[in-house]
Every structure is written in structure tokens, then in C-alpha cells.
Motif scaffolding. Structure first.
Motif, PDB file in Angstrom:
ATOM      1  N   ARG A 208      39.329  39.912  33.426  1.00 61.04           N
ATOM      2  CA  ARG A 208      38.248  40.727  33.987  1.00 61.04           C
ATOM      3  C   ARG A 208      37.249  41.178  32.920  1.00 61.04           C
ATOM      4  O   ARG A 208      36.066  41.348  33.220  1.00 61.04           O
ATOM      5  CB  ARG A 208      38.817  41.961  34.688  1.00 61.04           C
ATOM      6  CG  ARG A 208      39.570  41.656  35.965  1.00 61.04           C
ATOM      7  CD  ARG A 208      39.938  42.954  36.672  1.00 61.04           C
ATOM      8  NE  ARG A 208      40.902  42.736  37.743  1.00 61.04           N
ATOM      9  CZ  ARG A 208      40.579  42.355  38.979  1.00 61.04           C
ATOM     10  NH1 ARG A 208      39.322  42.152  39.301  1.00 61.04           N
ATOM     11  NH2 ARG A 208      41.515  42.180  39.892  1.00 61.04           N
TER      12      ARG A 208
ATOM     13  N   LYS B  25      41.888  48.644  36.115  1.00 61.04           N
ATOM     14  CA  LYS B  25      42.351  47.315  36.564  1.00 61.04           C
ATOM     15  C   LYS B  25      42.923  46.549  35.375  1.00 61.04           C
ATOM     16  O   LYS B  25      42.294  46.519  34.319  1.00 61.04           O
ATOM     17  CB  LYS B  25      41.183  46.482  37.118  1.00 61.04           C
ATOM     18  CG  LYS B  25      40.430  47.100  38.277  1.00 61.04           C
ATOM     19  CD  LYS B  25      39.301  46.155  38.737  1.00 61.04           C
ATOM     20  CE  LYS B  25      38.507  46.754  39.879  1.00 61.04           C
ATOM     21  NZ  LYS B  25      37.404  45.856  40.316  1.00 61.04           N
TER      22      LYS B  25
ATOM     23  N   GLU C 161      30.323  44.829  51.356  1.00 60.86           N
ATOM     24  CA  GLU C 161      30.816  43.835  50.399  1.00 60.86           C
ATOM     25  C   GLU C 161      30.419  42.469  50.922  1.00 60.86           C
ATOM     26  O   GLU C 161      30.618  42.153  52.095  1.00 60.86           O
ATOM     27  CB  GLU C 161      32.329  43.940  50.248  1.00 60.86           C
ATOM     28  CG  GLU C 161      32.711  45.227  49.533  1.00 60.86           C
ATOM     29  CD  GLU C 161      34.156  45.218  49.053  1.00 60.86           C
ATOM     30  OE1 GLU C 161      34.469  44.471  48.113  1.00 60.86           O
ATOM     31  OE2 GLU C 161      34.951  45.957  49.636  1.00 60.86           O
TER      32      GLU C 161
ATOM     33  N   GLU D 185      36.673  50.812  35.426  1.00 64.63           N
ATOM     34  CA  GLU D 185      35.370  50.614  36.074  1.00 64.63           C
ATOM     35  C   GLU D 185      34.924  51.885  36.761  1.00 64.63           C
ATOM     36  O   GLU D 185      35.716  52.531  37.451  1.00 64.63           O
ATOM     37  CB  GLU D 185      35.466  49.537  37.169  1.00 64.63           C
ATOM     38  CG  GLU D 185      35.641  48.141  36.653  1.00 64.63           C
ATOM     39  CD  GLU D 185      35.631  47.108  37.779  1.00 64.63           C
ATOM     40  OE1 GLU D 185      35.094  47.370  38.873  1.00 64.63           O
ATOM     41  OE2 GLU D 185      36.183  46.033  37.536  1.00 64.63           O
TER      42      GLU D 185
ATOM     43  N   GLN E  94      45.830  47.503  40.126  1.00 63.31           N
ATOM     44  CA  GLN E  94      44.692  48.437  40.119  1.00 63.31           C
ATOM     45  C   GLN E  94      45.147  49.831  40.503  1.00 63.31           C
ATOM     46  O   GLN E  94      45.992  49.973  41.375  1.00 63.31           O
ATOM     47  CB  GLN E  94      43.658  48.042  41.178  1.00 63.31           C
ATOM     48  CG  GLN E  94      42.989  46.737  40.935  1.00 63.31           C
ATOM     49  CD  GLN E  94      41.813  46.527  41.873  1.00 63.31           C
ATOM     50  OE1 GLN E  94      41.319  47.454  42.497  1.00 63.31           O
ATOM     51  NE2 GLN E  94      41.362  45.297  41.943  1.00 63.31           N
TER      52      GLN E  94
ATOM     53  N   VAL F 187      31.295  51.874  42.218  1.00 62.48           N
ATOM     54  CA  VAL F 187      29.988  51.445  42.712  1.00 62.48           C
ATOM     55  C   VAL F 187      29.837  52.000  44.124  1.00 62.48           C
ATOM     56  O   VAL F 187      30.739  51.844  44.945  1.00 62.48           O
ATOM     57  CB  VAL F 187      29.906  49.905  42.740  1.00 62.48           C
ATOM     58  CG1 VAL F 187      28.589  49.440  43.355  1.00 62.48           C
ATOM     59  CG2 VAL F 187      30.080  49.342  41.337  1.00 62.48           C
TER      60      VAL F 187
ATOM     61  N   ASP G  50      44.239  40.950  45.459  1.00 65.37           N
ATOM     62  CA  ASP G  50      44.497  41.780  46.643  1.00 65.37           C
ATOM     63  C   ASP G  50      44.822  43.228  46.252  1.00 65.37           C
ATOM     64  O   ASP G  50      45.733  43.841  46.812  1.00 65.37           O
ATOM     65  CB  ASP G  50      45.638  41.193  47.491  1.00 65.37           C
ATOM     66  CG  ASP G  50      45.219  39.904  48.207  1.00 65.37           C
ATOM     67  OD1 ASP G  50      43.999  39.621  48.248  1.00 65.37           O
ATOM     68  OD2 ASP G  50      46.097  39.201  48.722  1.00 65.37           O
ATOM     69  N   GLY G  51      44.094  43.764  45.297  1.00 66.60           N
ATOM     70  CA  GLY G  51      44.269  45.159  44.896  1.00 66.60           C
ATOM     71  C   GLY G  51      45.475  45.406  44.008  1.00 66.60           C
ATOM     72  O   GLY G  51      45.732  46.545  43.590  1.00 66.60           O
TER      73      GLY G  51
ATOM     74  N   ASN H 117      30.890  41.890  41.671  1.00 69.09           N
ATOM     75  CA  ASN H 117      32.230  42.459  41.534  1.00 69.09           C
ATOM     76  C   ASN H 117      33.123  41.512  40.745  1.00 69.09           C
ATOM     77  O   ASN H 117      33.540  41.827  39.640  1.00 69.09           O
ATOM     78  CB  ASN H 117      32.825  42.766  42.915  1.00 69.09           C
ATOM     79  CG  ASN H 117      34.274  43.237  42.822  1.00 69.09           C
ATOM     80  OD1 ASN H 117      34.678  43.792  41.802  1.00 69.09           O
ATOM     81  ND2 ASN H 117      35.053  43.001  43.856  1.00 69.09           N
ATOM     82  N   GLU H 118      33.407  40.340  41.290  1.00 70.55           N
ATOM     83  CA  GLU H 118      34.227  39.392  40.530  1.00 70.55           C
ATOM     84  C   GLU H 118      33.955  37.970  40.966  1.00 70.55           C
ATOM     85  O   GLU H 118      33.326  37.727  41.990  1.00 70.55           O
ATOM     86  CB  GLU H 118      35.719  39.736  40.624  1.00 70.55           C
ATOM     87  CG  GLU H 118      36.291  39.709  42.015  1.00 70.55           C
ATOM     88  CD  GLU H 118      37.823  39.848  42.027  1.00 70.55           C
ATOM     89  OE1 GLU H 118      38.459  39.792  40.973  1.00 70.55           O
ATOM     90  OE2 GLU H 118      38.359  39.993  43.132  1.00 70.55           O
TER      91      GLU H 118
HETATM   92  N1  LIG Z   1      34.033  49.345  40.670  1.00 74.42           N
HETATM   93  C1  LIG Z   1      34.292  49.422  41.978  1.00 74.42           C
HETATM   94  N2  LIG Z   1      33.611  50.300  42.765  1.00 74.42           N
HETATM   95  C2  LIG Z   1      33.870  50.401  44.086  1.00 74.42           C
HETATM   96  N3  LIG Z   1      34.828  49.698  44.723  1.00 74.42           N
HETATM   97  C3  LIG Z   1      35.549  48.806  44.010  1.00 74.42           C
HETATM   98  C4  LIG Z   1      35.320  48.623  42.607  1.00 74.42           C
HETATM   99  N4  LIG Z   1      36.181  47.684  42.155  1.00 74.42           N
HETATM  100  C5  LIG Z   1      36.912  47.299  43.223  1.00 74.42           C
HETATM  101  N5  LIG Z   1      36.558  47.975  44.338  1.00 74.42           N
HETATM  102  C6  LIG Z   1      37.154  47.795  45.682  1.00 74.42           C
HETATM  103  O1  LIG Z   1      38.453  47.235  45.538  1.00 74.42           O
HETATM  104  C7  LIG Z   1      38.497  45.895  46.075  1.00 74.42           C
HETATM  105  C8  LIG Z   1      39.375  44.989  45.196  1.00 74.42           C
HETATM  106  O2  LIG Z   1      38.861  44.924  43.880  1.00 74.42           O
HETATM  107  P1  LIG Z   1      38.630  43.527  43.136  1.00 74.42           P
HETATM  108  O3  LIG Z   1      38.119  43.837  41.772  1.00 74.42           O
HETATM  109  O4  LIG Z   1      37.809  42.645  43.980  1.00 74.42           O
HETATM  110  O5  LIG Z   1      40.100  43.003  42.935  1.00 74.42           O
HETATM  111  P2  LIG Z   1      40.992  41.904  43.681  1.00 74.42           P
HETATM  112  O6  LIG Z   1      41.265  40.922  42.599  1.00 74.42           O
HETATM  113  O7  LIG Z   1      42.190  42.640  44.104  1.00 74.42           O
HETATM  114  O8  LIG Z   1      40.165  41.333  44.821  1.00 74.42           O
HETATM  115  C9  LIG Z   1      37.044  45.470  46.149  1.00 74.42           C
HETATM  116  O9  LIG Z   1      36.856  44.463  47.127  1.00 74.42           O
HETATM  117  C10 LIG Z   1      36.350  46.789  46.488  1.00 74.42           C
HETATM  118  O10 LIG Z   1      36.535  47.105  47.864  1.00 74.42           O
END
Ligand SMILES: Nc1ncnc2c1ncn2[C@@H]1O[C@H](COP(=O)(O)OP(=O)(O)O)[C@@H](O)[C@H]1O
Ligand SMILES: [Mg+2]
Length: 362
Positions: free
Chosen positions: A106, A146, A189, A181, A157, A184, A153-154, A270-271
């Protein structure tokens, strides 16, 4: 730059539902798939021409696999770097080792996105509890810690609501190298799936809108209800990232539709996922060429197909865990396209299948 011929075989690392749908998309094009996975009884084995059960650390098995295929791809980003390097030396690895290295971590990924001039959540690297405390001072709360690697899938984190939670949060992620992080503030999304061919041509699918439940994708709808200017922005940023990675295949870019204090909408990355993605399953029925077909075409070194939609809109809902027991009703519903992944065991949180519905299909 190898281009495959009909009858050739694409090797796929990983044997889950993404590999299964890749193999199903390869078949009409006359291409075979050989699945490589560390454990038996995989969804993809049921539909592929060949499979190997061996560890990603088994150099002899990797060499045999590479010798049996004309190009190699993967359905997950955690392919060990050593395996990727060995395979890339033996057969075309598409997308390449750079895409893997950048997206596996990440921190590397966020720095890469910034270097391309694109927005991400504010972040700080965290190696120690002291880093975490300093990061919370700088970014404020709430913030999300994270792990740099292996999250999905969260998983890996923790949401931190106050500075007092720092120690427990760091322990909860096993004191692993991490990033912190800032949150945001987003209204939606989105994701953009882009295919890039061997000769650099790109083709974007309609931008889609994603809803999560318990950190797992629940529903994707396409096209996203956003202004045309944002669609152009999303397509441009995806093409920029794919080109910078010298990417071959389908790349998924997860976005937040964020709102700055003055109220203007902005896309924040985001990613990235260097592979076909759950938020693109609707393309199987809704588009002329699905994300799986585009990925196979790109990996084969063939021209990309047409990603345009054949309907006004589409929605995809995941069947997670016990939700799969709805299958008889879904099967009976006119127009509902049911996909079951052939997984023997239903477990909570496990993706068992999905259903896609089209509006104004023709
Ligand atoms: N910096 C952030 N600000 C707000 N919401 C976030 C942030 N990072 C993650 N999230 C929420 O958490 C979810 C999962 O985070 P993500 O980084 O996409 O990890 P994963 O690899 O589990 O998909 C995101 O889809 C979003 O809903
Ligand atoms: Mg995500």
C-alpha cells in the motif's frame, strides 16, 4: 513481444472465481487455461484444461508450469516476488512484475499514485508505535491503520477513533509495517476498469458505483450516476496509471468521489488491483467484451474488444456465505443472470456467487 495463437495455453496463478471466469472467457477464443494453485479443489480447476497443485515457492513446479504455457497471468496481487521473477524469465508475465511490486504494498502504491500527480488519502508510513502516534498527531482522528501487505475485504485494517487507541490498534495489526490514512469524506465509491493491450491501446469500461457491506463488496451498478466531466477524469487517470505501469491486461482502480470543503467533487484514488475485479462482473452480460475477455485478449497479445454496454444499465449483487441459498429463486427470475462459483463449502463472508440484472437490455 509474444502473441498467442488459437490453441495456445495461458497459465493463471490462483484458482478462485476470478481464474474460473478468466478460463470461461478464454474458451470461446480457442485458448486453453492452465491453473496453478497451492491447494486442491479450486473453482477454476473445474473449467480449465489443466491444473497444477504446488506451492508458489516450488521452483521446479513453477518451471514445469512455465514450460507448459505460452503466457502467464494471475488472479491475485500477492504472488511472491521470487515466483514472479522466475516465471517472467521463462514466459511472458502479463501484467508484469512491476505492476505486482507496486500494488502489493500500500505504501509503494500510494507513492506511485502521487508520483503520477493523482490524489490519494493523506497518509504516513508506520513502522513503530512512535510513528503511529506522530501520524495521528499529523492526520488527526478518525484515521485508518492498514497493513502495507496482504490486506483485502477490510482485513488488516483498524479504524482509530482517538489517539488513546494507538497502542491497541498497532497490536491489532500485529505490529506489521503499515500506513496510516486520514479519512476521506466521500459520497460514493467508484471503480474504473481499464484494459491495456500489448501495443499500448486502452479501453475503459463504464465507471461503476460500489456499495460495501461489512467491508465486502455488496452491489455494483453501472454506469455510475456522475457528471460527464468526472467520467472523463476517471478514464484519464486510469489510462495514466496503466501506461505508467506499462500494463498489459485489466487494471482496477478504486476511487472515492470526495468533496472538498468548498463543495467541489474530486476523484481520490483508493487502491489498485492488477487484475480483473469483483466490481467488473456485470460486464459479462452487459458489455460486448467482458473484463475477463479483455484480460485474456491482452494477455494473449491480441487486439482488445469493445467494452461498450449493450444495455442502459446493469447491477451486480454478490452472494456472500448463506445468501447463496437464494439460488433457486434467482434461477427462476426472468433475466437474472446467476453465477455460482462451484465452491464446495459455504462459509460466512465467502464469495459463493453473484447475480447480474440488466435494465433495457437488447
Ligand atoms: N482513507 C479512507 N477514508 C475513508 N474510507 C476509507 C479509507 N480507506 C478505506 N476506506 C473504506 O474501507 C474500504 C476498504 O478499504 P481498502 O483500502 O479498499 O481495502 P481492501 O483491500 O480491504 O479493499 C474502502 O472501500 C472504504 O469504504
Ligand atoms: Mg478496496
Amino acid at each position: 513481444m509474444t502473441r498467442l495463437s488459437p490453441g495456445d495455453t495461458i497459465g493463471i496463478l490462483g484458482g478462485g472465481q476470478l481464474a474460473r471466469m478468466l478460463a470461461l472467457a478464454a474458451a470461446p477464443l480457442g485458448l486453453r487455461c492452465h491453473i496453478y494453485a497451492p491447494e486442491g479443489d479450486n473453482p477454476a480447476f473445474q473449467v480449465a484444461a489443466a491444473h497444477t497443485v504446488a506451492a508458489y515457492e516450488d521452483a521446479a513446479a513453477l518451471a514445469r508450469f512455465a514450460g507448459a504455457v505460452q503466457a502467464i497471468t494471475y488472479e491475485f496481487e500477492n504472488v511472491p516476488a521470487a515466483a514472479a521473477a522466475q516465471l517472467a524469465a521463462l514466459a511472458p508475465l502479463r501484467p508484469g512484475a512491476t505492476a505486482l511490486a507496486v500494488t502489493q504494498d500500500r505504501l509503494t502504491e500510494k507513492r506511485f499514485i502521487h508520483a503520477e500527480g493523482l490524489a490519494t488519502a493523506p497518509f504516513v508510513p508506520v513502522e513503530s508505535l512512535a510513528d503511529l502516534r506522530a501520524g495521528l498527531d499529523r492526520l488527526g482522528v478518525p484515521a485508518i491503520l492498514k497493513t502495507r501487505r496482504f490486506g483485502y475485504d477490510g482485513k488488516g485494517q483498524v479504524l482509530i477513533g482517538s489517539a488513546a487507541e494507538a497502542e491497541a490498534a498497532f497490536a491489532a495489526i500485529g505490529a506489521a509495517p503499515a500506513i496510516l490514512e486520514g479519512m476521506v469524506r466521500f459520497s460514493r465509491e467508484l471503480s474504473v476498469l481499464i484494459a491495456r493491450g500489448l501495443d499500448g491501446e486502452t479501453a475503459c469500461f463504464a465507471i461503476c458505483e460500489n456499495e460495501h457491506r461489512h467491508h465486502i463488496l455488496h452491489r455494483t451498478t453501472a454506469p455510475a450516476r456522475i457528471q460527464p466531466a468526472l467520467v472523463t477524469d476517471a478514464e484519464r487517470l486510469a489510462a495514466r496509471l496503466a501506461t505508467a505501469l506499462d500494463y498489459v491486461g485489466v487494471l482496477a482502480v478504486e476511487l472515492f468521489l470526495a468533496h472538498a470543503d468548498h463543495g467541489e467533487a474530486e476523484l481520490v484514488v483508493n487502491e489498485l488491483a492488477p487484475r480483473v475485479h469483483n466490481s467488473g462482473h456485470w460486464t459479462i452480460e452487459a458489455c460486448h467484451s467482458s473484463q475477463f475477455e479483455q484480460h485474456i485478449r491482452a494477455v494473449a497479445g491480441w487486439p482488445l474488444g469493445n467494452p461498450a454496454m449493450r444495455c442502459a444499465s446493469a447491477s451486480m449483487i454478490n452472494l456472500i456465505g448463506d445468501e447463496v441459498s437464494q439460488w433457486p429463486a434467482l434461477l427462476a427470475e426472468p433475466g437474472a443472470a446467476l453465477h455460482l462459483y462451484g465452491k464446495a463449502e459455504t462459509r460466512p463472508g465467502r464469495k459463493m456467487g453473484h447475480v447480474t440484472r440488466l435494465q433495457n437490455g437488447h
